[in-house]
Design a protein around this motif. Structure first.
Motif, short mmCIF file in Angstrom:
data_model
loop_
_atom_site.label_atom_id
_atom_site.label_comp_id
_atom_site.label_asym_id
_atom_site.label_seq_id
_atom_site.Cartn_x
_atom_site.Cartn_y
_atom_site.Cartn_z
N ALA A 210 9.78 12.88 26.61
CA ALA A 210 11.21 12.79 26.32
C ALA A 210 11.75 14.08 25.69
N VAL A 211 11.12 15.21 25.94
CA VAL A 211 11.50 16.47 25.31
C VAL A 211 12.91 16.91 25.71
N LEU A 212 13.39 16.47 26.87
CA LEU A 212 14.74 16.87 27.28
C LEU A 212 15.82 16.30 26.37
N SER A 213 15.50 15.22 25.66
CA SER A 213 16.50 14.60 24.78
C SER A 213 16.88 15.50 23.62
N PRO A 214 15.93 16.01 22.81
CA PRO A 214 16.32 16.94 21.75
C PRO A 214 16.83 18.27 22.29
N LEU A 215 16.36 18.65 23.47
CA LEU A 215 16.88 19.88 24.08
C LEU A 215 18.37 19.72 24.41
N LEU A 216 18.74 18.56 24.94
CA LEU A 216 20.15 18.33 25.26
C LEU A 216 21.00 18.33 23.99
N MET A 217 20.53 17.65 22.95
CA MET A 217 21.28 17.61 21.70
C MET A 217 21.45 19.01 21.12
N THR A 218 20.39 19.81 21.15
CA THR A 218 20.46 21.17 20.62
C THR A 218 21.43 22.01 21.44
N TRP A 219 21.40 21.86 22.76
CA TRP A 219 22.33 22.62 23.61
C TRP A 219 23.77 22.22 23.33
N LEU A 220 24.03 20.94 23.19
CA LEU A 220 25.39 20.48 22.91
C LEU A 220 25.89 21.07 21.59
N LEU A 221 25.03 21.12 20.59
CA LEU A 221 25.43 21.63 19.28
C LEU A 221 25.63 23.13 19.29
N ALA A 222 24.71 23.86 19.93
CA ALA A 222 24.74 25.32 19.87
C ALA A 222 25.53 25.97 20.99
N GLY A 224 27.36 23.81 23.67
CA GLY A 224 28.27 22.91 24.35
C GLY A 224 29.52 22.61 23.57
N SER A 225 29.65 21.36 23.10
CA SER A 225 30.88 20.92 22.45
C SER A 225 30.89 21.12 20.95
N GLY A 226 29.83 21.70 20.38
CA GLY A 226 29.76 21.88 18.94
C GLY A 226 30.21 23.25 18.47
N LYS A 227 29.27 24.15 18.36
CA LYS A 227 29.51 25.48 17.80
C LYS A 227 30.60 26.28 18.52
N PRO A 228 30.60 26.41 19.84
CA PRO A 228 31.62 27.26 20.50
C PRO A 228 33.06 26.79 20.24
N ILE A 229 33.31 25.48 20.32
CA ILE A 229 34.67 24.97 20.11
C ILE A 229 35.09 25.19 18.66
#
Length: 259
Positions: A210-222, A224-229
């Motif tokens: 299930a390693v893609l799960s924390p990878l997706l969360m990290t991508w969203l934060l760094a 995706g919809s977190g840091k850039p916005i």
């Protein structure tokens, strides 16, 4: 219950949370209610899974408690923060752009998307709840990483809350405390929380997959919809933000650069 049935149950729990949240959002007239329900949704998924797959004091109980503590604290923090202001401009703009059937479009594009992400990110928790009633070195390391992440997120949020509560800081940039070492201690902490939960799940093969799960969360934060916005918004209304960006790490905590 097999792990496949638990994965399906997690999806059903995520969908139920989102449908209930959408109903509350319509009643409140605020579609940013989804932000308040985000963390609590993970807690519901974890508790539902544990209740249908009861085990002892091993990985199942640990990941359930850690997920619930993280999720409920986050939801409480976001709800209190958002309740002090009007609806988030992002949701107002999305609603305004949806000229035809705006409510249906908000549900499909925002709420259902959140349900899918919530379910997918929760997969390590579901996997850990099916592990044998034991706890090894990798599990201990996962708890340690979770604790680091939870501390960064909770302390960072509180430092930012106090900073914003002081009228003297209007238009200024928070660059002290944890914010001296990373521009987003809360996002970094959030990522660590999910990598910690993944490490607990990774003690056995189904969880390791299930390693893609924390990878997706990290991508969203760094990315995706977190840091850039967040940074685009701050760059537009904080005169000193460019200098802060130049000397402060964007995500992983590092000593500030000398200027």
């Amino acid at each position: 219950m097999g792990i496949g049935s638990s994965v399906a149950l997690a999806l059903a729990a995520a969908f139920a949370v989102i449908v209930l949240t959408f109903g509350i959002a319509r009643w409140r007239g605020r579609y940013d209610t989804i932000d308040s329900a985000w963390g609590a949704g993970f807690a519901v998924i974890a508790v539902t899974g544990f209740a249908t797959e009861p085990r002892g004091i091993g990985s199942a109980l640990v990941v359930t408690v850690l997920t619930a503590v993280w999720g409920l604290r986050l939801s409480a923090h976001i709800h209190l923060r958002n309740s002090a202001h009007g609806e988030d401009r992002r949701y107002r703009e999305m609603y305004a752009r949806a000229r035809s059937r705006p409510q249906l479009r908000m549900f499909a594009r925002v709420y259902l998307t959140q349900a899918a992400v919530m379910w997918f990110v929760s997969l390590p928790v579901v996997a850990a709840q099916h592990q044998p009633d034991s706890f090894g070195v990798l599990g201990v390391l996962g708890v340690a990483v979770w604790c680091v992440g939870f501390a960064f997120e909770a302390i960072g949020d509180e430092q930012l809350r106090r900073f914003k509560a002081d009228p003297a800081n209007a238009g200024e940039v928070l660059d002290t405390g944890l914010w001296r070492y990373t521009r987003h201690p809360n996002y970094f902490g959030d990522a660590c929380v999910w990598w910690g939960l993944y490490l607990i799940a990774a003690q056995h093969l189904p969880g390791a997959l299930a390693v893609l799960s924390p990878l997706l969360m990290t991508w969203l934060l760094a990315r995706g919809s977190g840091k850039p916005i967040t940074e685009r918004h701050l760059a537009g209304n904080r005169p000193g933000y460019a200098d802060y960006v130049a000397r402060t790490s964007g995500f992983f905590p590092l000593p500030p650069k000398k200027r």
